[in-house]
Design a protein around this motif. Structure first.
Motif: not given
Lengths: 395, 214
Positions: A184-211
Motif C-alpha cells: 500500500l505504501e509503495a502504491a501511495t508513493r507511486e501515486r504521489e509521483r504520478l500526481a506530481r508528474g501530471i500536475h507539472d505537465s498534463v494538467l497544464q497542457a490540458l488547460a492550455l488546449i482548452s484556452r
C-alpha cells in the motif's frame, strides 16, 4: 524505464519448513544414539537398523520435498504421516512388549514429532492436534496400555501440535498484513509521483488546449459570421467542444490524482476532501486552507445534500449555469453554501411547490440536514440565482 | 504600455501566456522559467506586473514574491497555479501577491485579471475569498489572539462571503446598496490587513530569533 530490483524476501513459511527439516535430522541422530546404547536388549536388530535407514531416507526426502512450495500439500503430508506411523509401529517387533508398557522409548523417539509439526504448520492448530492424536493413538495401541507414563508422550505431542499450529497461523497473518502495508505504501508513493508528474505537465497542457480552443473557436465563429460561412460555424462549434472536453478531462484528472491527505482522527473526515469530488468546469469551490473536520456520517450527509443541490442547478438552470460552493468553518458550526447564477425564483414559489407536493430534492435536502442535527435554508430571488445554505453543528 | 514579466516553468504555457498578453497590447519584457532568473530580471527591469506560477522548478513562487517585494514594494504580482494548493495560495497572498487565478480560467478572465492587477486592484476569485475568510476565522479562533490580531468588520465579512459565493463586485454593490468602489475597497482592506499582520509577524519572529541568538 528504470531498472526494477526484484527482491524476494525469505518468507516466514520457508524458515519454518527449514526448521522442521533441521529438527528431523537432530531427532534422527538422537534415535541412532539410543539404538547404539540399547540394542543388546532388542529383538531383530536388523529391523531396527532398517527402520533407521528408512527414517534417514525420509528425513532427506522430506527436507527436499517440503522445500518446494508446489509440493507442500495433503498428498505429501499424508505420506509423511504414513511413513512416520510405519516407523513407529516397527518398534513392536524390536522393543520387548513389557518394556513398552512401562514407557520405554520407541525406535524413532522424538522423530515422530516432525510429521505433527508439518501438519501444524500447514493446517494450523486443528490439524496439528489431529496429527498429534494419530501418532499418539498408534503409540498407545502399540504399548497396549494407557497410564500416566505411556500417555506422557502423546500429551506433549498434542501440546506441540496445537501451540505450533496456533503460533504459525498468527505469525503468517502478521506477515501478510505487513506485506499488504508495504504494498500500500509503495502504491501511495507511486501515486504521489504520478500526481506530481501530471500536475507539472498534463494538467497544464490540458488547460492550455482548452484556452486555445476557446479562443480559436471564438475567432473562427467571428470569421464565419463575417464570411457568412456555415462551414466555419461548424468548425468553430467543434473546436469549442474540444476545448470543453479538455477542460472536463483536466478536472477529472485533477480529482483522480489528488494526493491522499494524511490520515485523520478515527471516524473524522476533512469535508474539503469529500466536497472536492464535486469539482467540475462550471463549479467553483471556496474552502479554508485548514482541514474542516466533521464526523464521517455528517460529512456524507452534507456532501450528498450539496451534490443534490448541484444536480438541481443542472436540471433547472441548464448545463451552462455556473455554481459556487463555499465552506466556512465557524468552530461550533460548519456552513456550506451552494449558489448558482440561474434565473432564480420569485418569493413564495418554494412554499407553493411544496404545498403542491413537488420539489422532492429540496425536501430530501432538508430531511438530510435535520437528521444530522443541522438545517438547510433555501433563498432565491428572480434574476439573482438560488442559494442553498447547509448548516451542521459540530457535535 | 504596461510592462509584464511572465514566470512559469512550463515552456508551452509560458509562450501561450506571453502571446495572449502581447496580442492584448501588453509589452512582455521577458518570459522566464526559473525563480532566480525572475528575481534578477524583475529587480533590474522593474516590470509593472509579474504573472507568476506558484510552482517553479528551483524555488517556490512564494519566495519569489517575498524576494521581489523586499526591494520593490509596489510591484504587482498576479499568481497563477495549475491547482488550488490552499496553503500555498494563502501564503502567497499574505506575502503580498495582489491576486490569484487557477490556470483553468479562460483567456478573457486571465486578461481581465492582468488588467486589474496592473491597476493595483486585488483579483479576488471566489476560491481566494474562501481562503482569506478561513484565515481570519483561524486567527480569531487561535488561542494567542492579541489586540493586533487582524479582524474583519461586519461589512467586510459580508462582502467577502458574497465574493466567495461568486457574486461580482457589481452584484455585491447592488445587493448591499454600496458603490462599486466601496466594495472594492472593502475587499482590498481584507487583504491589506492580512499582509500587514504577516509582515509584523515576520519582524517579530526575526527579532525574537535575533535576541535568542545573543
Amino acid at each position: 524505464m528504470p531498472d526494477t530490483v526484484v527482491c524476494v524476501p525469505v518468507g516466514l513459511e520457508v524458515v519454518l519448513w527449514r526448521a522442521v527439516a533441521v529438527f528431523r535430522f537432530a531427532a534422527l541422530a538422537y534415535a541412532v544414539v539410543l539404538l547404539l546404547t540399547h540394542y543388546p536388549s532388542y529383538h531383530r536388530v536388523w529391523l531396527a537398523w532398517t527402520t533407521i535407514g528408512v527414517m534417514a531416507l525420509w528425513t532427506t526426502a522430506s527436507a527436499v520435498l517440503y522445500g518446494d512450495p508446489g509440493r507442500r500439500g495433503w498428498p505429501l503430508l499424508v505420506a509423511d504421516m504414513v511413513v512416520t506411523v510405519g516407523c513407529l509401529l516397527t518398534t513392536t517387533w524390536v522393543v520387548p512388549r513389557e518394556e513398552l508398557g512401562y514407557g520405554a522409548h520407541t525406535l524413532p523417539m522424538a522423530w515422530v514429532a516432525g510429521a505433527v509439526l508439518a501438519w501444524a504448520i500447514h493446517g494450523g492448530r486443528r490439524w496439528g492436534a489431529i496429527g498429534a492424536l494419530i501418532v499418539g493413538a498408534a503409540d498407545l495401541l502399540m504399548r497396549g496400555q494407557v497410564n500416566t507414563v505411556t500417555l506422557n508422550g502423546t500429551v506433549l505431542l498434542l501440546l506441540a501440535g496445537m501451540v505450533v499450529g496456533y503460533l504459525v497461523r498468527r505469525a503468517l497473518d502478521a506477515e501478510e498484513r505487513l506485506q499488504r502495508a508495504v504494498e500500500l505504501e509503495a502504491a501511495t508513493r507511486e501515486r504521489e509521483r504520478l500526481a506530481r508528474g501530471i500536475h507539472d505537465s498534463v494538467l497544464q497542457a490540458l488547460a492550455l488546449i482548452s484556452r486555445r480552443a476557446e479562443r480559436i473557436g471564438g475567432e473562427t465563429l467571428e470569421l464565419g459570421r463575417l464570411a457568412s460561412s456555415r462551414e466555419a460555424g461548424r468548425i468553430a462549434g467543434e473546436v469549442t467542444e474540444l476545448g470543453r472536453l479538455a477542460a472536463e478531462q483536466s478536472e477529472a484528472l485533477r480529482a483522480l490524482v489528488s494526493v491522499q491527505p494524511p490520515p485523520l482522527a478515527k471516524g473524522m473526515v476533512d469535508l474539503r476532501e469529500s466536497l472536492g469530488a464535486l469539482a467540475a468546469p462550471h463549479v467553483s469551490l471556496a474552502f479554508p486552507a485548514q482541514a474542516v473536520l466533521l464526523r464521517d456520517d455528517m460529512a456524507t450527509e452534507v456532501t450528498s445534500a450539496a451534490a443534490a443541490a448541484l444536480d438541481n442547478v443542472r436540471v433547472h438552470c441548464g448545463p451552462s449555469a455556473r455554481a459556487w460552493v463555499l465552506v466556512e468553518d465557524e468552530g461550533t458550526t460548519v456552513t456550506v453554501t451552494i449558489r448558482d447564477d440561474g434565473p432564480g425564483m420569485p418569493d413564495g414559489r418554494l412554499e407553493e411547490a411544496a404545498r403542491a407536493g413537488r420539489l422532492g430534492v429540496q425536501q430530501s435536502m432538508r430531511g438530510r440536514m435535520r437528521d444530522s442535527g443541522g438545517q438547510a435554508t433555501i433563498t432565491s430571488r428572480p434574476g439573482e440565482g438560488t442559494e442553498v445554505e447547509l448548516k451542521v453543528p459540530r457535535a | 504600455m504596461t510592462r509584464v514579466l511572465v514566470v512559469d516553468d512550463h515552456p508551452m504555457w509560458r509562450e501561450g501566456v506571453a502571446r495572449d498578453l502581447t496580442e492584448a497590447g501588453y509589452e512582455v519584457i521577458a518570459a522566464v522559467g526559473e525563480g532566480r532568473q525572475a528575481l534578477r530580471i524583475g529587480r533590474s527591469l522593474e516590470p509593472d506586473v509579474v504573472v507568476l506560477d506558484l510552482q517553479l522548478g528551483d524555488m517556490s513562487g512564494v519566495d519569489v514574491i517575498r524576494g521581489l517585494l523586499a526591494t520593490h514594494a509596489d510591484m504587482r504580482v498576479l499568481m497563477l497555479s495549475a491547482s488550488a494548493e490552499h496553503q500555498d495560495v494563502l501564503e502567497a497572498v499574505k506575502a503580498g501577491a495582489l491576486g490569484y487565478l487557477v490556470k483553468t480560467a479562460g483567456r478573457d478572465e486571465f486578461l481581465e485579471a492582468v488588467r486589474r492587477t496592473a491597476e493595483g486592484d486585488a483579483v479576488f476569485t471566489a476560491g481566494l475569498a474562501g481562503l482569506v475568510l478561513g484565515e481570519y476565522r483561524r486567527l480569531a479562533a487561535a488561542p494567542a489572539t492579541t489586540d493586533d490580531t487582524p479582524r474583519l468588520t461586519e461589512r467586510e465579512t459580508e462582502v467577502l462571503r458574497l465574493v466567495a459565493k461568486g457574486l461580482s463586485y457589481r452584484q455585491i454593490a447592488e445587493r448591499l446598496v454600496l458603490s462599486h468602489r466601496t466594495v472594492q475597497n472593502h475587499v482590498q482592506n481584507t487583504l491589506r490587513k492580512l499582509q500587514l499582520h504577516n509582515r509584523a509577524e515576520l519582524v517579530r519572529y526575526v527579532i525574537e530569533r535575533g535576541l535568542e541568538a545573543d
